[in-house]
Design a protein around this motif. Structure first.
Motif, PDB file in Angstrom:
ATOM      1  N   ALA A  10       0.821  -1.211   0.000  1.00  0.00           N
ATOM      2  CA  ALA A  10       0.000   0.000   0.000  1.00  0.00           C
ATOM      3  C   ALA A  10       0.853   1.258   0.000  1.00  0.00           C
ATOM      4  O   ALA A  10       0.555   2.237  -0.708  1.00  0.00           O
ATOM      5  N   VAL A  11       1.919   1.252   0.787  1.00  0.00           N
ATOM      6  CA  VAL A  11       2.798   2.422   0.855  1.00  0.00           C
ATOM      7  C   VAL A  11       3.524   2.632  -0.475  1.00  0.00           C
ATOM      8  O   VAL A  11       3.649   3.763  -0.966  1.00  0.00           O
ATOM      9  N   ALA A  12       4.004   1.549  -1.069  1.00  0.00           N
ATOM     10  CA  ALA A  12       4.682   1.662  -2.362  1.00  0.00           C
ATOM     11  C   ALA A  12       3.725   2.164  -3.436  1.00  0.00           C
ATOM     12  O   ALA A  12       4.085   3.018  -4.264  1.00  0.00           O
ATOM     13  N   ARG A  13       2.507   1.663  -3.414  1.00  0.00           N
ATOM     14  CA  ARG A  13       1.497   2.107  -4.386  1.00  0.00           C
ATOM     15  C   ARG A  13       1.186   3.582  -4.198  1.00  0.00           C
ATOM     16  O   ARG A  13       1.062   4.338  -5.179  1.00  0.00           O
ATOM     17  N   ALA A  14       1.049   4.022  -2.951  1.00  0.00           N
ATOM     18  CA  ALA A  14       0.769   5.430  -2.680  1.00  0.00           C
ATOM     19  C   ALA A  14       1.919   6.323  -3.134  1.00  0.00           C
ATOM     20  O   ALA A  14       1.717   7.501  -3.461  1.00  0.00           O
ATOM     21  N   GLY A  15       3.120   5.751  -3.163  1.00  0.00           N
ATOM     22  CA  GLY A  15       4.287   6.493  -3.617  1.00  0.00           C
ATOM     23  C   GLY A  15       4.447   6.515  -5.123  1.00  0.00           C
ATOM     24  O   GLY A  15       5.454   7.012  -5.632  1.00  0.00           O
ATOM     25  N   GLY A  16       3.461   5.971  -5.831  1.00  0.00           N
ATOM     26  CA  GLY A  16       3.476   6.033  -7.288  1.00  0.00           C
ATOM     27  C   GLY A  16       4.093   4.843  -7.982  1.00  0.00           C
ATOM     28  O   GLY A  16       4.265   4.865  -9.204  1.00  0.00           O
ATOM     29  N   ARG A  17       4.417   3.785  -7.235  1.00  0.00           N
ATOM     30  CA  ARG A  17       5.006   2.601  -7.842  1.00  0.00           C
ATOM     31  C   ARG A  17       3.925   1.591  -8.200  1.00  0.00           C
ATOM     32  O   ARG A  17       2.931   1.447  -7.487  1.00  0.00           O
ATOM     33  N   SER A  18       4.118   0.899  -9.305  1.00  0.00           N
ATOM     34  CA  SER A  18       3.223  -0.208  -9.637  1.00  0.00           C
ATOM     35  C   SER A  18       3.703  -1.439  -8.880  1.00  0.00           C
ATOM     36  O   SER A  18       4.888  -1.768  -8.900  1.00  0.00           O
ATOM     37  N   VAL A  19       2.780  -2.089  -8.198  1.00  0.00           N
ATOM     38  CA  VAL A  19       3.126  -3.162  -7.264  1.00  0.00           C
ATOM     39  C   VAL A  19       2.305  -4.412  -7.571  1.00  0.00           C
ATOM     40  O   VAL A  19       1.113  -4.330  -7.879  1.00  0.00           O
ATOM     41  N   ALA A  20       2.935  -5.563  -7.461  1.00  0.00           N
ATOM     42  CA  ALA A  20       2.247  -6.847  -7.523  1.00  0.00           C
ATOM     43  C   ALA A  20       2.730  -7.708  -6.370  1.00  0.00           C
ATOM     44  O   ALA A  20       3.883  -7.591  -5.932  1.00  0.00           O
ATOM     45  N   VAL A  21       1.860  -8.561  -5.878  1.00  0.00           N
ATOM     46  CA  VAL A  21       2.202  -9.459  -4.771  1.00  0.00           C
ATOM     47  C   VAL A  21       2.017 -10.898  -5.222  1.00  0.00           C
ATOM     48  O   VAL A  21       1.035 -11.232  -5.898  1.00  0.00           O
TER      49      VAL A  21
END
Length: 242
Positions: A24-35
């Motif tokens: 969530a923090v990485a996404r809020a920072g503008g990064r595209s994230v997958a888990v």
């Protein structure tokens, strides 16, 4: 850090919620994230698992490599179900595919670092080695956590794997003496910094509230604003007799 592996020092210590917070923090920072969940055990084919919980809380795509019905170590669960076990190479290949299209891929393990995946003894540590990925360790708060954290750190060093640091996966609302003292001792046990403390019960928050609060649980090394020194000082226990 295109790929980060998230492991726990045991089971039921907040690894999935911590993974969701980092996402969530990485996404809020503008990064595209997958888990990517390396192996899901203890859920039926139509039941939500850890990947689904991360997707719900963090709002990022999340998937599993393999799923087995009984709540056992992946190797045992696969054997008992007569299913093909997941291997470290399977996890690494799936993570590499996701990393082509995402800035950050979080690979969540099952249980601890050395839980066996398949018949050949492969583990999450082997998957991290295949990926050349750093490892984030999620630890419990209370008594016994220093030993399991130190053992996990020793296993990482023995395999030449980098440890990002430690996050307390379920920080109690009213921490006892051991938990309060462990804040100062965990970095020594791990040989790595304390990078956050996720409150107990955080996974019960609504997704919007979870995402808004997550930066306050994680330190700058994970994109948040949590201050390890201030948090440790806040809960510092006075010496006995004082």
């Amino acid at each position: 850090m295109a790929v980060v592996v998230v492991t726990g020092t045991g089971t039921e210590i907040g690894k999935t919620v911590t993974t969701a917070a980092v996402a969530a923090v990485a996404r809020a920072g503008g990064r595209s994230v997958a888990v990517l969940k390396a192996a899901q055990t203890g859920v039926a084919p139509d039941e939500p698992g850890d990947a689904g919980e991360v997707a719900r809380l963090a709002g990022v795509p999340a998937t599993e490599v393999s799923r087995f019905p009984e709540p056992l170590a992946p190797a045992t669960a696969a054997l008992r179900a007569g299913m093909t076990p997941v291997e470290p190479e399977d996890v690494a290949r799936a993570a590499e595919k996701l990393a082509v299209e995402h800035d950050l891929v979080l690979v969540e393990g099952a249980g601890g670092l050395l839980v066996r995946f398949g018949a050949h003894g492969g583990t999450l540590a082997d998957a991290a080695g295949e990926l050349g990925a750093p490892v984030l360790v999620v630890a419990a708060a209370g008594l016994g956590t220093l030993n399991t954290t130190a053992l996990t750190a020793e296993a990482l060093r023995a395999r030449g794997l980098d440890q990002l640091g430690v996050v307390v996966g379920s920080w109690p609302e009213r921490p006892g003496l051991a938990a309060r003292c462990n804040l100062a001792d965990l970095p020594t046990a791990a040989g790595a910094p304390l990078l956050g403390a996720v409150p107990a019960g955080a996974g019960s928050l609504a997704p919007g509230g979870f995402r808004a609060a997550a930066p306050g649980w994680l330190g700058p090394g994970l994109g948040g604003g949590w201050d390890a020194a201030a948090f440790t000082a806040r809960f510092a226990a006075p010496p006995a007799g004082n």
